[in-house]
Scaffold this active site. Structure first.
Site, short mmCIF file in Angstrom:
data_model
loop_
_atom_site.label_atom_id
_atom_site.label_comp_id
_atom_site.label_asym_id
_atom_site.label_seq_id
_atom_site.Cartn_x
_atom_site.Cartn_y
_atom_site.Cartn_z
N ALA A 155 0.83 -1.20 0.00
CA ALA A 155 0.00 0.00 0.00
C ALA A 155 0.87 1.26 0.00
CB ALA A 155 -0.97 -0.03 1.17
N CYS A 156 0.48 2.27 0.76
CA CYS A 156 1.18 3.55 0.71
C CYS A 156 2.60 3.48 1.25
CB CYS A 156 0.39 4.61 1.48
SG CYS A 156 -1.19 5.03 0.72
N ALA A 157 2.92 2.41 1.99
CA ALA A 157 4.27 2.24 2.53
C ALA A 157 5.19 1.50 1.56
CB ALA A 157 4.21 1.50 3.86
N SER A 158 4.72 1.22 0.37
CA SER A 158 5.48 0.37 -0.57
C SER A 158 6.88 0.90 -0.86
CB SER A 158 4.71 0.22 -1.88
OG SER A 158 3.52 -0.51 -1.70
N SER A 331 -0.08 7.94 -2.78
CA SER A 331 0.22 6.64 -2.19
C SER A 331 1.73 6.45 -2.03
CB SER A 331 -0.40 5.54 -3.05
OG SER A 331 -0.39 4.30 -2.37
#
Length: 372
Positions: A155-158, A331
Site C-alpha cells: 500500500a502507501c508504505a510500498s 500513495s
C-alpha cells in the site's frame, strides 16, 4: 557491511491537474442530479440526500489544493466521474509501466548510470495493472536492463519497503537496484464519495540504490531501515480477481478505495511516531538532529502531528516539507516526491528520514545522511 546510498531519484508528473474548485463543480453537479432524481423519495424520508462539497472543506480536511491526473476530462464529467484510459494491446507498453519508465530514466540520469549498470528492478506500489507478467519485468524490458525484476505491494508504505529490499540486495552483492513507484490512484477512487473524492492524484517516482563508494555525485547514505505492519480494516480496497466469483457483489462500493478517516488518524499517527522514535534510537540519531522528515503525503494534519511527536515541538516548513497541496495523496510515491523535491539544500552530514505509512496498517522509515 559496506555503506549503501541513494544516488538518484526521478519523478514523472502528468500534464493535467485538477483544482479543488474544478473537482467540486463536477461533484456538486452529480449531487444536484441525484437529489433531483430522488426528490420524492428524499421528501418521504426513504433516501438520504447527498451533501455538496466545497474547495474550502477539502483544503481544511486534508491540506490538498490540487492533484495531477492521467485522465482529467472523464473525471470531471458528472456522467462518468472516473478516469478513462483506453486499453492497450499486449504488444504496447502498459500505461503503468510507461510512467514508471519515465520516472526511472529521470532517476538514472540523476545517478549517471545506464541500463547496463543495474542488476534489479523493484516495482513497489499500491495497485498493479495486472497480476502477471510482473510490472517490474515489463519496466526492466523497456529500459533494456538485464538481471531480474519483481512487484511488491505494501500500500502507501510500498516505497519504504522497496528501499529496504533494494538496500538488502545491494548488501548482498547487486551493483545497483532501481526501485519504481508508479501510481494511478484515481483508478481506484470513488469520485462520487464526498468523504474521499478529493484524496488521490497520479504520478510515478523512482530511486537508484547502490554502494556508497561508487557514487560520484550527490549521495545519501542509508543509515538504516525499519518496517512495521499491523492489521486493520480501516483502509481497504476489495478489488481483485475473485470478484468475478461473487457476481452479486460486482458493483459494490468497497471494490474501490474506502477508509474510516477518523480511526486512521487516531491509530496511525502514534504508531508511526513511536516507530520513528524507536528507529532513530536504534541508529543513534537524536530527534533534535533531524534536518528533514520526508513524510508520506496523505493528510497535512497527520504529517504535522507525527512530526511534532518526533521532534517534541511544531516542525517548521523546511523540516517537514509538504507536496500534497499540489500532488494530493499519491500513495507510495508521496514520500519520494518530497525527498526528490526537497533535498538539494541539505549540507554534508545532515540527517533526514524518509517515512511512509498506509493501509495494512503498514509503515516504514529510511534514515539517511547527506554524504556528498
Amino acid at each position: 557491511m559496506a555503506a549503501i546510498g541513494i544516488s538518484g531519484t526521478g519523478l514523472f508528473t502528468p500534464s493535467d491537474s485538477i483544482s479543488n474548485e474544478e473537482l467540486v463543480t463536477a461533484f456538486n453537479a452529480f449531487v444536484a442530479r441525484h437529489n433531483d432524481a430522488n426528490a420524492e423519495a428524499i421528501a418521504n424520508g426513504d433516501v438520504e440526500p447527498l451533501q455538496p462539497s466545497s474547495a474550502e472543506f477539502i483544503e481544511k480536511a486534508s491540506g490538498i489544493k490540487a492533484r495531477y491526473v492521467m485522465a482529467k476530462d472523464a473525471i470531471l464529467d458528472p456522467d462518468i466521474m472516473a478516469p478513462r484510459l483506453p486499453e492497450r494491446s499486449n504488444e504496447e507498453i502498459s500505461v503503468l509501466a510507461e510512467i514508471a519508465v519515465a520516472a526511472a530514466r529521470d532517476a538514472m540520469r540523476a545517478a549517471d548510470v545506464g541500463p547496463q549498470d543495474i542488476d534489479a528492478v523493484i516495482c513497489a506500489c499500491s495497485n498493479m495493472q495486472r497480476p502477471y507478467p510482473a510490472m517490474a519485468i515489463e519496466i526492466q524490458n523497456a529500459l533494456g536492463i538485464d538481471g531480474f525484476g519483481f512487484d511488491m505491494n505494501v500500500a502507501c508504505a510500498s516505497a519504504a519497503f522497496g528501499l529496504k529490499t533494494a538496500t538488502d540486495f545491494v548488501a548482498g552483492g547487486a551493483r545497483r537496484v532501481l526501485m519504481v513507484n508508479p501510481e494511478i490512484c484515481t483508478g481506484h477512487l470513488n469520485f462520487r464519495d464526498r468523504d474521499s473524492h478529493f484524496i488521490f492524484g497520479d504520478v510515478a517516482t523512482a530511486v537508484v540504490v547502490e554502494p556508497l563508494d561508487g557514487i560520484h555525485g550527490e549521495a545519501f547514505e542509508v543509515l538504516g531501515c525499519r518496517l512495521k505492519t499491523s492489521f486493520s480494516n480501516n483502509i481497504r480496497n476489495n478489488f481483485g480477481f475473485l470478484n468475478r466469483t461473487a457476481p452479486e457483489t460486482a458493483g459494490a462500493e468497497d471494490k474501490l478505495f474506502k477508509q474510516n478517516g477518523r480511526a486512521v488518524f487516531k491509530e496511525v499517527c502514534p504508531m508511526v511516531a513511536d516507530m520513528l522514535l524507536e528507529h532513530l534510537g536504534e541508529v543513534g540519531v537524536a530527534p533534535s538532529a533531524l534536518k528533514r522528515m520526508w513524510m508520506h503525503q496523505a493528510n497535512l494534519s497527520m504529517n504535522m502531528l507525527i512530526a511534532k511527536r518526533v521532534l517534541g515541538r511544531d516542525p517548521n516548513p523546511d523540516e517537514a516539507p509538504i507536496i500534497l497541496d499540489e500532488y494530493a495523496n499519491t500513495s507510495s510515491a508521496g514520500s519520494i516526491i518530497a525527498f526528490h523535491s526537497h533535498h538539494s539544500d541539505l549540507q554534508t552530514d545532515d540527517i533526514g528520514v524518509i517515512c511512509a505509512f498506509g493501509a495494512g496498517y503498514s509503515a516504514g522509515s529510511v534514515v539517511v545522511r547527506k554524504a556528498s
